[in-house]
Scaffold this motif. Structure first.
Motif, PDB file in Angstrom:
ATOM      1  N   ASN A 135      89.311  45.105   3.713  1.00 24.95           N
ATOM      2  CA  ASN A 135      89.596  44.411   2.471  1.00 24.95           C
ATOM      3  C   ASN A 135      90.209  45.417   1.501  1.00 24.95           C
ATOM      4  O   ASN A 135      90.666  46.477   1.907  1.00 24.95           O
ATOM      5  CB  ASN A 135      88.317  43.772   1.922  1.00 24.95           C
ATOM      6  N   SER A 136      90.217  45.103   0.249  1.00 29.43           N
ATOM      7  CA  SER A 136      90.818  45.937  -0.783  1.00 29.43           C
ATOM      8  C   SER A 136      89.902  45.966  -1.995  1.00 29.43           C
ATOM      9  O   SER A 136      89.094  45.054  -2.193  1.00 29.43           O
ATOM     10  CB  SER A 136      92.188  45.358  -1.175  1.00 29.43           C
ATOM     11  N   THR A 137      90.040  47.001  -2.797  1.00 26.27           N
ATOM     12  CA  THR A 137      89.315  47.002  -4.066  1.00 26.27           C
ATOM     13  C   THR A 137      89.778  45.848  -4.954  1.00 26.27           C
ATOM     14  O   THR A 137      89.054  45.451  -5.873  1.00 26.27           O
ATOM     15  CB  THR A 137      89.498  48.339  -4.796  1.00 26.27           C
ATOM     16  N   GLN A 138      90.962  45.284  -4.649  1.00 26.00           N
ATOM     17  CA  GLN A 138      91.407  44.085  -5.367  1.00 26.00           C
ATOM     18  C   GLN A 138      90.552  42.876  -4.988  1.00 26.00           C
ATOM     19  O   GLN A 138      90.596  41.849  -5.666  1.00 26.00           O
ATOM     20  CB  GLN A 138      92.877  43.792  -5.050  1.00 26.00           C
ATOM     21  N   GLY A 139      89.784  43.002  -3.918  1.00 25.21           N
ATOM     22  CA  GLY A 139      88.838  41.954  -3.569  1.00 25.21           C
ATOM     23  C   GLY A 139      87.541  42.035  -4.344  1.00 25.21           C
ATOM     24  O   GLY A 139      86.654  41.196  -4.176  1.00 25.21           O
ATOM     25  N   LEU A 140      87.435  43.050  -5.215  1.00 33.09           N
ATOM     26  CA  LEU A 140      86.278  43.198  -6.092  1.00 33.09           C
ATOM     27  C   LEU A 140      86.632  42.943  -7.545  1.00 33.09           C
ATOM     28  O   LEU A 140      85.851  42.370  -8.300  1.00 33.09           O
ATOM     29  CB  LEU A 140      85.699  44.615  -5.953  1.00 33.09           C
ATOM     30  N   PRO A 144      96.143  42.955 -13.310  1.00 29.79           N
ATOM     31  CA  PRO A 144      97.308  42.124 -13.648  1.00 29.79           C
ATOM     32  C   PRO A 144      98.436  42.320 -12.640  1.00 29.79           C
ATOM     33  O   PRO A 144      98.658  43.417 -12.123  1.00 29.79           O
ATOM     34  CB  PRO A 144      97.712  42.646 -15.032  1.00 29.79           C
ATOM     35  N   GLY A 145      99.139  41.231 -12.361  1.00 31.16           N
ATOM     36  CA  GLY A 145     100.311  41.310 -11.511  1.00 31.16           C
ATOM     37  C   GLY A 145     100.052  41.152 -10.035  1.00 31.16           C
ATOM     38  O   GLY A 145     100.993  41.189  -9.236  1.00 31.16           O
ATOM     39  N   VAL A 146      98.804  40.965  -9.636  1.00 31.07           N
ATOM     40  CA  VAL A 146      98.505  40.806  -8.206  1.00 31.07           C
ATOM     41  C   VAL A 146      97.553  39.624  -7.978  1.00 31.07           C
ATOM     42  O   VAL A 146      96.739  39.647  -7.067  1.00 31.07           O
ATOM     43  CB  VAL A 146      97.909  42.094  -7.597  1.00 31.07           C
ATOM     44  N   SER A 147      97.663  38.592  -8.785  1.00 30.63           N
ATOM     45  CA  SER A 147      96.682  37.507  -8.721  1.00 30.63           C
ATOM     46  C   SER A 147      96.651  36.853  -7.347  1.00 30.63           C
ATOM     47  O   SER A 147      95.570  36.535  -6.831  1.00 30.63           O
ATOM     48  CB  SER A 147      96.974  36.458  -9.784  1.00 30.63           C
ATOM     49  N   GLN A 148      97.809  36.649  -6.723  1.00 33.28           N
ATOM     50  CA  GLN A 148      97.836  35.966  -5.434  1.00 33.28           C
ATOM     51  C   GLN A 148      97.173  36.837  -4.360  1.00 33.28           C
ATOM     52  O   GLN A 148      96.320  36.364  -3.598  1.00 33.28           O
ATOM     53  CB  GLN A 148      99.283  35.649  -5.029  1.00 33.28           C
ATOM     54  N   TYR A 149      97.560  38.109  -4.293  1.00 34.95           N
ATOM     55  CA  TYR A 149      96.977  39.017  -3.315  1.00 34.95           C
ATOM     56  C   TYR A 149      95.483  39.177  -3.563  1.00 34.95           C
ATOM     57  O   TYR A 149      94.669  39.070  -2.631  1.00 34.95           O
ATOM     58  CB  TYR A 149      97.676  40.373  -3.408  1.00 34.95           C
ATOM     59  N   ALA A 150      95.111  39.423  -4.811  1.00 32.79           N
ATOM     60  CA  ALA A 150      93.700  39.631  -5.123  1.00 32.79           C
ATOM     61  C   ALA A 150      92.874  38.387  -4.825  1.00 32.79           C
ATOM     62  O   ALA A 150      91.726  38.486  -4.364  1.00 32.79           O
ATOM     63  CB  ALA A 150      93.543  40.038  -6.585  1.00 32.79           C
ATOM     64  N   ALA A 151      93.438  37.217  -5.074  1.00 35.27           N
ATOM     65  CA  ALA A 151      92.706  35.980  -4.778  1.00 35.27           C
ATOM     66  C   ALA A 151      92.396  35.877  -3.292  1.00 35.27           C
ATOM     67  O   ALA A 151      91.296  35.462  -2.898  1.00 35.27           O
ATOM     68  CB  ALA A 151      93.515  34.769  -5.235  1.00 35.27           C
ATOM     69  N   THR A 152      93.351  36.264  -2.439  1.00 37.66           N
ATOM     70  CA  THR A 152      93.082  36.203  -0.995  1.00 37.66           C
ATOM     71  C   THR A 152      92.027  37.222  -0.599  1.00 37.66           C
ATOM     72  O   THR A 152      91.211  36.953   0.292  1.00 37.66           O
ATOM     73  CB  THR A 152      94.368  36.438  -0.177  1.00 37.66           C
ATOM     74  N   LYS A 153      92.013  38.366  -1.253  1.00 32.34           N
ATOM     75  CA  LYS A 153      91.020  39.384  -0.917  1.00 32.34           C
ATOM     76  C   LYS A 153      89.637  39.005  -1.437  1.00 32.34           C
ATOM     77  O   LYS A 153      88.623  39.303  -0.801  1.00 32.34           O
ATOM     78  CB  LYS A 153      91.462  40.746  -1.449  1.00 32.34           C
ATOM     79  N   HIS A 154      89.584  38.345  -2.601  1.00 28.69           N
ATOM     80  CA  HIS A 154      88.304  37.808  -3.048  1.00 28.69           C
ATOM     81  C   HIS A 154      87.800  36.753  -2.061  1.00 28.69           C
ATOM     82  O   HIS A 154      86.601  36.691  -1.751  1.00 28.69           O
ATOM     83  CB  HIS A 154      88.453  37.185  -4.444  1.00 28.69           C
ATOM     84  N   ALA A 155      88.711  35.926  -1.579  1.00 26.15           N
ATOM     85  CA  ALA A 155      88.324  34.897  -0.617  1.00 26.15           C
ATOM     86  C   ALA A 155      87.808  35.524   0.671  1.00 26.15           C
ATOM     87  O   ALA A 155      86.825  35.044   1.259  1.00 26.15           O
ATOM     88  CB  ALA A 155      89.514  33.986  -0.311  1.00 26.15           C
ATOM     89  N   HIS A 178      86.068  47.803   1.424  1.00 29.78           N
ATOM     90  CA  HIS A 178      86.950  47.614   0.275  1.00 29.78           C
ATOM     91  C   HIS A 178      87.688  48.932   0.034  1.00 29.78           C
ATOM     92  O   HIS A 178      87.092  49.910  -0.416  1.00 29.78           O
ATOM     93  CB  HIS A 178      86.142  47.220  -0.963  1.00 29.78           C
ATOM     94  N   LEU A 179      88.977  48.934   0.321  1.00 26.73           N
ATOM     95  CA  LEU A 179      89.749  50.176   0.319  1.00 26.73           C
ATOM     96  C   LEU A 179      90.594  50.304  -0.938  1.00 26.73           C
ATOM     97  O   LEU A 179      91.315  49.376  -1.328  1.00 26.73           O
ATOM     98  CB  LEU A 179      90.660  50.219   1.544  1.00 26.73           C
ATOM     99  N   GLY A 180      90.510  51.481  -1.557  1.00 19.56           N
ATOM    100  CA  GLY A 180      91.451  51.845  -2.596  1.00 19.56           C
ATOM    101  C   GLY A 180      92.751  52.307  -1.959  1.00 19.56           C
ATOM    102  O   GLY A 180      92.986  52.104  -0.766  1.00 19.56           O
ATOM    103  N   ARG A 181      93.592  52.951  -2.755  1.00 16.25           N
ATOM    104  CA  ARG A 181      94.920  53.326  -2.259  1.00 16.25           C
ATOM    105  C   ARG A 181      94.809  54.218  -1.022  1.00 16.25           C
ATOM    106  O   ARG A 181      94.206  55.281  -1.066  1.00 16.25           O
ATOM    107  CB  ARG A 181      95.718  54.026  -3.357  1.00 16.25           C
ATOM    108  N   THR A 182      95.418  53.753   0.062  1.00 16.15           N
ATOM    109  CA  THR A 182      95.347  54.431   1.356  1.00 16.15           C
ATOM    110  C   THR A 182      96.758  54.735   1.831  1.00 16.15           C
ATOM    111  O   THR A 182      97.684  53.929   1.634  1.00 16.15           O
ATOM    112  CB  THR A 182      94.615  53.549   2.387  1.00 16.15           C
TER     113      THR A 182
END
Length: 235
Positions: A135-140, A144-155, A178-182
């Motif tokens: 997953n991504s830290t965007q899943g936590l 701003p600017g990544v709502s679509q990607y972050a929504a899938t990672k939250h899901a 949950h991965l930060g920048r890799t």
């Protein structure tokens, strides 16, 4: 640690490739899944004895995933480890990003791992297996600017958390990383699109993630890691 059968999606590059190579010495059967046959073959050659099986599949195609699940069940006869590393990324503010982009991200980042897990779950139950979601830290927390990607990672976080509660009693462990920048080709493209300098050495390395996967799998079956957050030391 010895694993009878392991499956890794997104195995042609980046994190998935590193995980596949790390699992190679421990897996009697190893299946690598991705879209690029040449890069998959290169990844397979880098595994232990170069003996991995490669399956070329576009996980964005909803019709392909059930077929893949059935094929894996027939090929392996059982699954001990399922690692979901495939994923896609897009950025853009809500007014500027159409629903088709959202639909594509959902298909790859949520629907495909959900459906493939569902197809293989009887075999994971029978083997008291492990499911690992990249997953991504965007899943936590969404930026701003990544709502679509972050929504899938939250899901995807929700899928993993709910699944864990459903299958733990059957001896199946479920872990989210949950991965930060890799330092991956995807991250390099993200930096380029944002006109930021890309310094791979400052980021989490794919091998670091692979080491965490091996550590999670090596734990006694009485112990489970629910989630791990991995950040670069100097983000």
């Amino acid at each position: 640690m010895m694993i009878d059968a392991a499956v890794v999606t997104g195995a042609s590059s980046g994190i998935g490739r590193a995980v596949a190579v790390a699992l190679g010495p421990h897996a009697k059967q190893l299946v690598l899944i991705g879209r690029d046959p040449a890069r998959l073959a290169d990844a397979a050659a880098a595994t232990h004895n170069g003996a991995a099986t490669v399956l070329t599949t576009d996980l964005a195609d909803p019709d392909a995933v059930p077929v893949l699940g059935h094929h894996l069940a027939d090929l392996l006869g059982g699954v001990d480890v399922l690692v979901h590393s495939a994923g896609d990324y897009a950025s853009g503010e809500v007014p500027d990003t159409d629903a088709a982009t959202f639909d594509h991200l959902y298909a790859v980042n949520v629907r495909a791992p959900y459906e493939l897990t569902r197809e293989l779950l009887p075999h994971l139950r029978a083997r008291h297996g492990d499911v690992i979601f990249m997953n991504s830290t965007q899943g936590l927390a969404a930026y701003p600017g990544v709502s679509q990607y972050a929504a899938t990672k939250h899901a995807l976080t929700a899928v993993a958390d709910s699944l864990r509660g459903e299958v733990n009693a059957a001896g199946v462990r479920v872990t989210t990383l949950h991965l930060g920048r890799t330092a991956t080709p995807m991250q390099e493209r993200i930096h380029a699109a944002a006109h930021r300098p890309y310094r791979a050495a400052d980021l989490v390395q794919p091998q670091d993630v692979a080491d965490v996967v091996l550590s999670v799998l090596a734990l006694p079956r009485r112990t489970q890691v629910n989630s791990v957050t991995i950040w670069p030391t100097h983000p």
